[in-house]
Design a protein around this motif. Structure first.
Motif, PDB file in Angstrom:
ATOM      1  N   LYS A  24      41.417  37.220  47.523  1.00 22.55           N
ATOM      2  CA  LYS A  24      40.127  37.779  47.121  1.00 22.55           C
ATOM      3  C   LYS A  24      38.984  36.954  47.683  1.00 22.55           C
ATOM      4  O   LYS A  24      37.977  37.485  48.179  1.00 22.55           O
ATOM      5  CB  LYS A  24      40.042  37.845  45.594  1.00 22.55           C
ATOM      6  CG  LYS A  24      38.764  38.503  45.085  1.00 22.55           C
ATOM      7  CD  LYS A  24      38.749  38.589  43.568  1.00 22.55           C
ATOM      8  CE  LYS A  24      37.466  39.243  43.072  1.00 22.55           C
ATOM      9  NZ  LYS A  24      37.425  39.338  41.588  1.00 22.55           N
ATOM     10  N   GLU A  25      39.104  35.624  47.639  1.00 19.39           N
ATOM     11  CA  GLU A  25      38.070  34.745  48.193  1.00 19.39           C
ATOM     12  C   GLU A  25      37.915  34.958  49.693  1.00 19.39           C
ATOM     13  O   GLU A  25      36.801  34.960  50.229  1.00 19.39           O
ATOM     14  CB  GLU A  25      38.418  33.285  47.900  1.00 19.39           C
ATOM     15  CG  GLU A  25      38.309  32.894  46.437  1.00 19.39           C
ATOM     16  CD  GLU A  25      38.900  31.518  46.159  1.00 19.39           C
ATOM     17  OE1 GLU A  25      39.369  30.866  47.121  1.00 19.39           O
ATOM     18  OE2 GLU A  25      38.909  31.105  44.975  1.00 19.39           O
ATOM     19  N   GLU A  74      36.125  38.223  50.285  1.00 20.98           N
ATOM     20  CA  GLU A  74      34.704  38.102  49.973  1.00 20.98           C
ATOM     21  C   GLU A  74      33.952  37.333  51.056  1.00 20.98           C
ATOM     22  O   GLU A  74      32.831  37.673  51.418  1.00 20.98           O
ATOM     23  CB  GLU A  74      34.538  37.405  48.616  1.00 20.98           C
ATOM     24  CG  GLU A  74      34.973  38.265  47.438  1.00 20.98           C
ATOM     25  CD  GLU A  74      34.886  37.525  46.115  1.00 20.98           C
ATOM     26  OE1 GLU A  74      34.695  36.274  46.150  1.00 20.98           O
ATOM     27  OE2 GLU A  74      35.032  38.177  45.061  1.00 20.98           O
ATOM     28  N   GLU A  75      34.601  36.289  51.588  1.00 27.30           N
ATOM     29  CA  GLU A  75      33.945  35.503  52.642  1.00 27.30           C
ATOM     30  C   GLU A  75      33.780  36.325  53.915  1.00 27.30           C
ATOM     31  O   GLU A  75      32.761  36.244  54.603  1.00 27.30           O
ATOM     32  CB  GLU A  75      34.758  34.243  52.933  1.00 27.30           C
ATOM     33  CG  GLU A  75      34.128  33.356  53.986  1.00 27.30           C
ATOM     34  CD  GLU A  75      34.833  32.019  54.142  1.00 27.30           C
ATOM     35  OE1 GLU A  75      34.481  31.267  55.068  1.00 27.30           O
ATOM     36  OE2 GLU A  75      35.744  31.729  53.329  1.00 27.30           O
TER      37      GLU A  75
END
Length: 296
Positions: free
Chosen positions: A37-38, A41-42
């Motif tokens: 998820k990170e 998002e990045e």
């Protein structure tokens, strides 16, 4: 963006299962899910589609997987190079060989390279053609040798050697009445051919040559080695094909080698390399030496 995120991404992209990817990465599933998820998002894109039927890569995820694999290949190459330099060498070249494209000229050339540039480590890997092409695109391999120029976009195929294709015949066989065997005479005779899963490019070229026989081809066995082909030919199972350079390794009392009466019975060895401008100096020297010494 951390390397661990990229490693988790590759694991999930290849497993397409969060539980299996977590086990493979030696972490629990929740940290893996958070890392993915990170990363998304990045990047500002979705890398995976998740639904009741499972997990699959998006188009963006597929493209990112190729680039990520290439990144890790470059990192591995950097690791190999720095170790080679620390050991007193100038670096390393990783070369793939497919389609049985190993022959004495390559051995002689590599011996010449070792004598003229002992600081350069050359590593050979024998792999199926599909793996070679994938490795050339990803950066796993820097050069390759194969018997086909049908390699798709992003790879340059340069002919290096040409050899007559000859036929291996059982010691007692009606085809031995011909000093040079006409192609049409092979129609209906049992053939012992290389397994296309092992020698894909070579088989494509052989299929092109045997095209006129079409429905009259009678393939009785597919083999994965020259020794097995000669064993079956010597036992009378059928006739086989080899490049003329391999005749010395094919000499045995139960097999006779005859040329084919076809001018186009030629097998070409191609040097394959990625179509890129940033060619390392060591690789450029290797290619130049190969062209001058063997390619003409």
């Amino acid at each position: 963006m951390e390397l661990r995120h990229l490693r988790y991404f590759i694991a999930l992209a290849e497993e397409l299962n969060f539980t299996q990817a977590a086990e493979r990465s030696h972490i629990e599933q929740p940290p893996l899910s958070r890392a993915i998820k990170e990363l998304e998002e990045e990047l500002g894109v979705l890398l995976f589609e998740r639904n009741r039927r499972g997990t699959k890569l998006t188009a963006a995820g597929t493209a990112f997987l190729q680039d990520t694999r290439r990144l890790f290949s470059i990192l591995e190459q950097a690791r190999e190079n720095v170790r080679a330099v620390a050991a007193g060498m100038r670096g390393s070249l990783r070369i793939a060989v497919s389609d049985g494209a190993l022959d004495p000229r390559l051995s002689a050339f590599l011996a010449q390279c070792r004598a003229e540039e002992p600081e350069l480590e050359v590593r050979l890997s024998e792999v199926p053609l599909a793996d070679q092409l994938r490795g050339l695109r990803s950066g796993d391999f820097m050069l390759g040798f194969a018997h086909t120029a049908n390699v798709g976009e992003g790879i340059i195929a340069e002919p290096i050697w040409e050899d007559p294709l000859v036929i291996a015949i059982p010691a007692r066989h009606e085809l031995l009445a011909h000093k040079e065997v006409p192609l049409h005479e092979l129609g209906g005779h049992p053939l012992v051919l290389c397994d296309p899963r092992v020698c894909e490019g070579y088989c494509h070229e052989l299929a092109r040559l045997l095209g006129p026989l079409d429905h009259r081809q009678n393939v009785v066995e597919h083999v994965t080695s020259l020794d097995m082909m000669l064993t079956l030919v010597g036992a009378g199972y059928g006739v086989g094909f080899i490049a003329a350079t391999k005749i010395p390794a094919s000499q045995r009392p139960d097999v006779v080698i005859r040329p084919l009466a076809v001018e186009s019975a030629i097998i070409t060895t191609y040097l394959l390399r990625p179509d890129r401008d940033d060619v390392p100096v060591s690789l450029e020297r290797f290619i130049i030496r190969l062209r001058e010494g063997l390619g003409g």
